[in-house]
Motif scaffolding. Structure first.
Motif, PDB file in Angstrom:
ATOM      1  N   ALA B  21      -0.772  -5.698  -2.478  1.00  0.00           N
ATOM      2  CA  ALA B  21      -1.542  -5.068  -3.907  1.00  0.00           C
ATOM      3  C   ALA B  21       0.129  -4.132  -4.825  1.00  0.00           C
ATOM      4  O   ALA B  21       0.638  -4.840  -5.842  1.00  0.00           O
ATOM      5  N   ARG B  23       3.047  -5.075  -3.302  1.00  0.00           N
ATOM      6  CA  ARG B  23       3.552  -6.452  -4.288  1.00  0.00           C
ATOM      7  C   ARG B  23       3.724  -6.888  -5.377  1.00  0.00           C
ATOM      8  O   ARG B  23       4.463  -6.914  -6.453  1.00  0.00           O
ATOM      9  N   ALA B  24       2.609  -7.379  -5.529  1.00  0.00           N
ATOM     10  CA  ALA B  24       1.691  -7.655  -6.877  1.00  0.00           C
ATOM     11  C   ALA B  24       2.307  -6.885  -8.464  1.00  0.00           C
ATOM     12  O   ALA B  24       3.093  -6.993  -8.988  1.00  0.00           O
ATOM     13  N   MET B  25       2.464  -5.694  -7.948  1.00  0.00           N
ATOM     14  CA  MET B  25       2.125  -4.482  -8.991  1.00  0.00           C
ATOM     15  C   MET B  25       3.920  -4.630  -9.562  1.00  0.00           C
ATOM     16  O   MET B  25       4.046  -4.028 -10.222  1.00  0.00           O
ATOM     17  N   GLU B  27       5.743  -7.060  -9.387  1.00  0.00           N
ATOM     18  CA  GLU B  27       6.045  -8.003  -9.442  1.00  0.00           C
ATOM     19  C   GLU B  27       5.199  -7.881 -11.028  1.00  0.00           C
ATOM     20  O   GLU B  27       6.211  -8.438 -12.132  1.00  0.00           O
ATOM     21  N   LEU B  28       4.329  -8.078 -11.640  1.00  0.00           N
ATOM     22  CA  LEU B  28       3.435  -6.897 -12.490  1.00  0.00           C
ATOM     23  C   LEU B  28       4.908  -6.355 -13.782  1.00  0.00           C
ATOM     24  O   LEU B  28       5.081  -6.362 -15.271  1.00  0.00           O
TER      25      LEU B  28
END
Lengths: 180, 69
Positions: B21, B23-25, B27-28
């Motif tokens: 999560a 990592r995804a944030m 990236e976003l």
């Protein structure tokens, strides 16, 4: 090690970069190399198709699996309460259609080199060992395939999911990778 | 996995889910920053103004974005 690579093995490593770029991956793992091997003529693809693997199906499975591992993972964001669809909708209202994807491309695109994961490096090391085991001074695509199937790896999992008979494919790859 | 189960796992004790999560944030945030900086530059913002809005140094923002935008 790379100086021992045959032309087909070198091009698989280069192609793996292109596979990663197309999928916006921030790392290259054994699945990217597998796609590259399966898409170009050479001992690896021959071993796969002679071993009864549907190569087109394998490639599409591998690509789908790679794309599901995109850093911008909707499920991971949902887990902390972020609705990626909603973020995408609002972002596109200001920046136009496909803006988030375009931004991902900008972030990755200018990067000269996409790094290999430890898994991919291990596969390449195992390919070297397979070449030595088979008495070959060179490392070809068949050895790369042997390397990624010798131990647990993302590529080996995709091959299993695609219904490949690993023993048979490995046997054929060995046959195609013995020194002339 | 249902959304509820996912939320429970991210807030819970599985480091793999929690790190994914994060990592995804990140990236976003990186992608949104790219779009916003690009637009601000097009609207005539200086690197200094962008840096102040982001809370970083002018050098940092220039180094990060000048090559790609």
């Amino acid at each position: 090690m790379f100086e021992r690579f045959t032309k087909d093995a070198r091009s698989a490593v280069v192609e793996a970069q292109l596979v990663a770029r197309a999928a916006h991956s921030d790392q290259i793992d054994s699945r990217h190399v597998l796609v590259a091997l399966a898409e170009s003529p050479g001992p690896a693809r021959t071993a796969l198709s002679d071993g009864g693997v549907d190569v087109a199906d394998l490639v599409s499975r591998a690509r789908a699996s790679i794309e599901a591992g995109d850093a911008l993972d909707p499920a991971a964001l949902a887990a902390v309460g972020i609705d990626l669809d909603e973020v995408t909708r609002r972002t596109e209202a200001t920046f136009g259609e496909g803006a988030l994807t375009r931004a991902g491309r900008i972030l990755r695109g200018r990067r000269k080199h996409i790094p290999f994961t430890p898994d991919a490096k291990k596969s390449l090391e195992l390919a070297l060992r397979e070449a030595i085991r088979l008495g070959s001074k060179e490392i070809n695509g068949g050895h790369l395939l042997l390397g990624m199937t010798r131990a647990e790896s993302p590529a080996r999992n995709i091959l299993s999911d695609a219904g490949a008979d690993l023993e048979r494919v490995r046997h054929l790859a060995e046959g195609a990778s013995k020194p002339a | 996995m249902s959304q509820q189960a996912l939320v429970a796992s991210a807030a819970g004790d599985d480091p793999a889910e929690g790190l994914r999560a994060v990592r995804a944030m990140r990236e976003l945030a990186d992608r949104l920053e790219t779009l916003q900086v690009e637009r601000a530059r097009r609207l005539g913002w200086s690197w200094q103004e962008i840096a102040e809005s982001l809370g970083v140094s002018r050098q940092a923002v220039h180094k990060k974005h000048n090559r790609r935008i």
